[in-house]
Design a protein around this motif. Structure first.
Motif, mmCIF file in Angstrom:
data_model
loop_
_atom_site.group_PDB
_atom_site.id
_atom_site.type_symbol
_atom_site.label_atom_id
_atom_site.label_comp_id
_atom_site.label_asym_id
_atom_site.label_seq_id
_atom_site.Cartn_x
_atom_site.Cartn_y
_atom_site.Cartn_z
ATOM 1 N N ALA A 7 -5.230 3.661 16.171
ATOM 2 C CA ALA A 7 -4.137 3.890 15.216
ATOM 3 C C ALA A 7 -4.641 3.793 13.787
ATOM 4 C CB ALA A 7 -3.022 2.874 15.464
ATOM 5 N N ARG A 8 -5.552 2.813 13.549
ATOM 6 C CA ARG A 8 -6.085 2.663 12.197
ATOM 7 C C ARG A 8 -6.949 3.861 11.817
ATOM 8 N NH1 ARG A 8 -4.787 1.233 7.378
ATOM 9 N NH2 ARG A 8 -6.476 0.340 6.123
ATOM 10 N N LEU A 9 -7.719 4.370 12.792
ATOM 11 C CA LEU A 9 -8.531 5.545 12.508
ATOM 12 C C LEU A 9 -7.657 6.743 12.136
ATOM 13 C CD1 LEU A 9 -11.291 5.350 15.275
ATOM 14 C CD2 LEU A 9 -11.627 5.165 12.808
ATOM 15 N N GLU A 10 -6.544 6.881 12.838
ATOM 16 C CA GLU A 10 -5.627 7.972 12.511
ATOM 17 C C GLU A 10 -5.069 7.794 11.098
ATOM 18 O OE1 GLU A 10 -2.754 7.831 15.594
ATOM 19 O OE2 GLU A 10 -4.033 8.824 17.091
ATOM 20 N N GLN A 11 -4.732 6.537 10.744
ATOM 21 C CA GLN A 11 -4.227 6.274 9.399
ATOM 22 C C GLN A 11 -5.294 6.577 8.344
ATOM 23 O OE1 GLN A 11 -2.946 2.214 9.414
ATOM 24 N NE2 GLN A 11 -1.190 2.592 10.749
ATOM 25 N N LEU A 12 -6.534 6.175 8.643
ATOM 26 C CA LEU A 12 -7.608 6.390 7.679
ATOM 27 C C LEU A 12 -7.909 7.884 7.516
ATOM 28 C CD1 LEU A 12 -10.068 3.502 8.639
ATOM 29 C CD2 LEU A 12 -8.337 3.534 6.850
ATOM 30 N N ALA A 13 -7.880 8.611 8.646
ATOM 31 C CA ALA A 13 -8.115 10.049 8.552
ATOM 32 C C ALA A 13 -7.023 10.718 7.714
ATOM 33 C CB ALA A 13 -8.164 10.652 9.952
ATOM 34 N N GLU A 14 -5.796 10.274 7.929
ATOM 35 C CA GLU A 14 -4.691 10.823 7.138
ATOM 36 C C GLU A 14 -4.849 10.469 5.661
ATOM 37 O OE1 GLU A 14 0.196 10.434 6.839
ATOM 38 O OE2 GLU A 14 -0.904 9.524 8.507
ATOM 39 N N ALA A 15 -5.245 9.213 5.396
ATOM 40 C CA ALA A 15 -5.439 8.787 4.004
ATOM 41 C C ALA A 15 -6.571 9.572 3.346
ATOM 42 C CB ALA A 15 -5.744 7.286 3.956
ATOM 43 N N TYR A 16 -7.671 9.781 4.086
ATOM 44 C CA TYR A 16 -8.785 10.542 3.523
ATOM 45 C C TYR A 16 -8.367 11.983 3.232
ATOM 46 C CZ TYR A 16 -13.334 12.759 3.082
ATOM 47 O OH TYR A 16 -14.410 13.478 2.628
ATOM 48 N N GLY A 17 -7.606 12.571 4.150
ATOM 49 C CA GLY A 17 -7.113 13.922 3.909
ATOM 50 C C GLY A 17 -6.225 13.993 2.681
ATOM 51 N N ARG A 18 -5.382 12.947 2.498
ATOM 52 C CA ARG A 18 -4.498 12.929 1.329
ATOM 53 C C ARG A 18 -5.302 12.796 0.041
ATOM 54 N NH1 ARG A 18 -1.461 9.581 3.304
ATOM 55 N NH2 ARG A 18 -2.175 7.639 2.368
ATOM 56 N N ILE A 19 -6.350 11.965 0.062
ATOM 57 C CA ILE A 19 -7.187 11.785 -1.130
ATOM 58 C C ILE A 19 -7.908 13.084 -1.478
ATOM 59 C CG2 ILE A 19 -9.226 10.600 -2.012
ATOM 60 C CD1 ILE A 19 -8.323 8.158 -0.357
ATOM 61 N N MET A 20 -8.464 13.742 -0.467
ATOM 62 C CA MET A 20 -9.173 14.992 -0.728
ATOM 63 C C MET A 20 -8.215 16.075 -1.212
ATOM 64 S SD MET A 20 -12.253 14.201 -0.348
ATOM 65 C CE MET A 20 -12.915 15.850 -0.597
ATOM 66 N N SER A 21 -6.983 16.072 -0.683
ATOM 67 C CA SER A 21 -5.990 17.053 -1.149
ATOM 68 C C SER A 21 -5.672 16.838 -2.621
ATOM 69 C CB SER A 21 -4.720 16.942 -0.302
ATOM 70 O OG SER A 21 -4.978 17.260 1.049
ATOM 71 N N LEU A 22 -5.587 15.572 -3.027
ATOM 72 C CA LEU A 22 -5.332 15.278 -4.435
ATOM 73 C C LEU A 22 -6.486 15.779 -5.304
ATOM 74 C CD1 LEU A 22 -3.864 11.661 -4.157
ATOM 75 C CD2 LEU A 22 -2.630 13.718 -4.834
ATOM 76 N N LEU A 23 -7.721 15.580 -4.825
ATOM 77 C CA LEU A 23 -8.872 16.033 -5.604
ATOM 78 C C LEU A 23 -8.894 17.552 -5.733
ATOM 79 C CD1 LEU A 23 -11.686 13.705 -4.214
ATOM 80 C CD2 LEU A 23 -10.629 13.600 -6.459
ATOM 81 N N VAL A 24 -8.642 18.220 -4.605
ATOM 82 C CA VAL A 24 -8.644 19.686 -4.645
ATOM 83 C C VAL A 24 -7.534 20.208 -5.545
ATOM 84 C CG1 VAL A 24 -8.330 21.759 -3.240
ATOM 85 C CG2 VAL A 24 -9.741 19.877 -2.382
ATOM 86 N N ALA A 25 -6.400 19.479 -5.562
ATOM 87 C CA ALA A 25 -5.274 19.902 -6.390
ATOM 88 C C ALA A 25 -5.494 19.599 -7.863
ATOM 89 C CB ALA A 25 -3.992 19.241 -5.912
ATOM 90 N N GLY A 26 -6.589 18.915 -8.194
ATOM 91 C CA GLY A 26 -6.894 18.633 -9.595
ATOM 92 C C GLY A 26 -6.225 17.392 -10.142
ATOM 93 N N ALA A 27 -5.838 16.446 -9.247
ATOM 94 C CA ALA A 27 -5.198 15.213 -9.719
ATOM 95 C C ALA A 27 -6.197 14.387 -10.520
ATOM 96 C CB ALA A 27 -4.677 14.409 -8.531
ATOM 97 N N ASP A 28 -5.670 13.580 -11.449
ATOM 98 C CA ASP A 28 -6.558 12.753 -12.259
ATOM 99 C C ASP A 28 -7.019 11.539 -11.457
ATOM 100 O OD1 ASP A 28 -4.402 11.055 -12.169
ATOM 101 O OD2 ASP A 28 -3.744 11.479 -14.215
ATOM 102 N N LEU A 29 -7.995 10.810 -12.026
ATOM 103 C CA LEU A 29 -8.582 9.677 -11.322
ATOM 104 C C LEU A 29 -7.563 8.577 -11.045
ATOM 105 C CD1 LEU A 29 -12.076 9.268 -13.008
ATOM 106 C CD2 LEU A 29 -11.606 9.951 -10.664
#
Length: 650
Positions: free
Chosen positions: A257-279
């Motif tokens: 379950a934690r791995l699924e949460q971490l994968a989701e969190a990593y995907g969300r972080i990368m989506s923010l980066l691709v979208a040009g979000a600030d630091l």
């Protein structure tokens, strides 16, 4: 016996014995019959026959008693075997065993000792004890009846333990036996197959000789107890294994379950980066995923982005962790509550991530922390690419601001161009000139473009030096930050001069000239690889500065003394002047001031408290002396100017 008559001959007496035996009469009635026969004075032969019949009747009585005892023992043995089949834990089972043995064999005390990891045995449970000395007692190997019973594999007993010299006595065992008042003692090994798990003991507080039936019964009980103990141990081991398997299953499910949460969190972080979000947005998202507060810091330790404040942060521990995390190239704990992870691109240090989680990181949490740090590295590299694309524009603007003839564009157009590059010239800025001492300049220029972009400043290259216009109010700190980042990157020294702060486009050229003079002064003073501003150079900075800020120099050198005199109406400043005028002699200074030498000594102690212990060292003493001279000269000039104005008024 009521109404009993002795028969007339021996056959009648024998029949009477048989009659009493058939009635299962007690032995006392046989004694009464024999007594009456003897009183009737029968023939000696007849009396002998009757006595023999009574003796045989007694033996039959004893045999019947033994048979009844055996039957009772077997019944109790069956009951005990049934009791031992219940799923007890080990302590409860041992208590049942000792209680049953004590009741069946009428012992005063029973106890069980089990074998430990070594050759010694430990008494686990006792029944009938009057002291607390026995439970937990360690029976040393080779001592007492128990170890001998284990060696022989057969029961051993003694009618009086303390007086039996054939037993190997130990002080600890003898002390317990004496405290409990024990005499007779029996030890039976608890054997299950070829192995023995311990010893069953029975004891009496009187001298007692055990019968074969009693010995056989306790051996049978010991065999049942050994099987039950073995079964209970296996059951407990099985239960522990089942519990461990259940725990492993729970951990596996939790980890999944934690791995699924971490994968989701990593995907969300990368989506923010691709979208040009600030630091800051990325730092907040990463902190939420790791259930904590996260900061992104540059190599100089400055916070570039944060998801919130981290209270009570031990900066010294973080600084030590920064070195360790770059050495390990992975997350490390700075203290019990803080983690640090490196932000790197290849061998280049881009900074660190500092995390304060609500709870301790477990499982894959540290992996997500490192992945988040690498996401920040990707973000910084993207910024660097953007900075490289904007580099020529930023270079042109700063080159224009540095031109002696000022800008070819109107001031408002210059300000608009700067704002489009996220630079507000109306805010305080400092200017830094960095000169790499050897090596290729290309890496330094690439770094400078990224650094200026990151700091919302401007960058250009002139005369082999990197020029940075950065927002801020501390030129010295800006110079040290540039040295701290650029020197490790290039692998050789970098000399840095800085000036400022100042405001407006017109001040940039002046700060540039002052920074260059500071850089030249560092070279002349053999300060290659160092960083300094005019303020760091003391009185030399006063000479190098364009605005000759005498007040600031005086305040830095002797400001605390002047403030103390103003608040308390003291003469510390005059004492300093007299002290320098007398060549550093307190006695001569006291004569010039017309005070006692002790007064001068006390004043010098106060000056030391205000200026620090190094004020009399040559470098600082020169600045203090120069500040006093400037203060006196300025006062004389002002006094002369006031007198001239008064004369003109007349």
């Amino acid at each position: 016996m009521s109404g009993f008559r002795i028969p007339g001959d021996e056959d009648d007496a024998v029949l009477a014995v048989l009659s009493l035996l058939a009635e299962e009469a007690p032995s006392s009635r046989l004694d009464t019959l024999l007594h009456r026969v003897r009183r009737s004075a029968p023939d000696p032969a007849e009396l002998a026959r009757v006595e023999r019949a009574v003796q045989l009747a007694r033996e039959v009585h004893a045999a019947l008693d033994r048979r009844r005892q055996r039957e009772a023992g077997f019944a109790a043995l069956v009951d005990t075997a049934r009791d031992l089949t219940f799923p007890y834990d080990l302590d409860t089972l041992l208590s049942v065993i000792t209680r049953r043995v004590r009741l069946l064999l009428h012992f005063d005390m029973t106890y069980v000792a089990l074998r430990g990891d070594d050759e010694d045995m430990v008494i686990h449970t006792s029944e009938g004890a009057t002291t607390a000395l026995n439970t937990g007692l360690r029976v040393e190997s080779g001592s007492g009846l128990g170890h001998q019973a284990l060696i022989t594999g057969a029961p051993l007993w003694t009618a009086d333990y303390l007086d039996d010299d054939s037993i190997k006595h130990t002080e600890s065992l003898d002390r317990v036996v004496e405290a409990e008042g024990l005499h007779a003692l029996m030890a039976v090994p608890l054997r299950c197959g070829d192995s023995a798990v311990g010893v069953l003991y029975g004891a009496d507080r009187k001298v007692r000789h055990y019968t074969p039936d009693e010995i056989g019964l306790i051996c049978s009980l010991a065999d049942l107890a050994a099987v039950a103990i073995e079964k209970t141990g296996l059951l407990q081991q099985t239960q522990e294994q089942v519990a461990e398997l259940e725990l492993d299953g729970f951990r596996a499910r939790s980890s999944l379950a934690r791995l699924e949460q971490l994968a989701e969190a990593y995907g969300r972080i990368m989506s923010l980066l691709v979208a040009g979000a600030d630091l800051t947005t990325v730092a907040k998202a990463a902190g939420d995923a790791l259930d904590g507060t996260l900061q992104m810091r540059d190599p100089a330790g400055r916070v570039l982005a944060a998801g919130g404040e981290i209270p009570d942060l031990d900066e010294e521990a973080v600084a030590r962790a920064v070195l360790a995390t770059h050495a390990r190239r992975g997350p490390v704990q700075a203290d019990d509550h803080t983690w640090v992870a490196p932000v790197t691109a290849g061998t280049e240090d881009l900074g660190v991530v500092v995390l304060r989680p609500v709870a301790q990181l477990v499982g894959q949490d540290s992996s997500l922390l490192q992945t988040t740090a690498q996401a920040f590295a990707v973000h910084l590299l993207m910024q660097r690419s953007a900075a490289a694309a904007e580099g020529p524009v930023r270079d042109d603007l700063l080159d224009e601001l540095l031109a002696v003839s000022s800008s070819a564009h109107p001031p408002h157009q210059t300000a608009q161009r700067a704002r489009r590059l996220d630079v507000d010239l109306d805010q305080p800025h400092v200017l830094v000139v960095a000169r790499p001492e050897g090596g290729e300049q290309g890496r330094a220029v690439v770094w400078a473009s990224s650094y200026a972009y990151r700091m919302s400043g401007l960058k250009t290259v002139q005369g082999g030096c990197i020029v940075l216009l950065l927002p801020g109010t501390d030129a010295s700190a800006a110079a040290r930050a540039v040295v701290g980042e650029l020197t490790p990157l290039l692998g050789h020294p970098v000399s840095v001069g800085a000036a400022g702060p100042d405001w407006g486009a017109a001040s940039v050229a002046r700060m540039h000239r002052e920074a260059l003079r500071c850089l030249d002064a560092l070279t002349a003073l053999d300060g290659v690889g160092c960083a300094a501003s005019a303020q760091d150079l003391g009185f030399l900075g006063l000479l190098l500065s364009d605005d000759y800020d005498v007040d600031d120099f005086i305040d830095l050198a002797i400001g605390p003394v002047l403030a103390y005199d103003a608040e308390r109406l003291t003469d510390l400043t005059r004492t300093l002047e007299a002290y320098f005028a007398s060549g550093g002699s307190p006695t001569n200074a006291a004569e010039a001031l017309h005070v006692h030498p002790n007064t001068v000594s006390r004043r010098l102690e106060r000056i030391t408290e205000l200026l620090g212990t190094d004020w009399q060292k040559p470098g600082q003493a020169l600045e203090v002396h120069l500040a006093l001279r400037l203060l006196r000269t300025r006062a004389a000039l002002r006094e002369r100017g006031g007198s001239r104005a008064a004369d003109e008024g007349r």
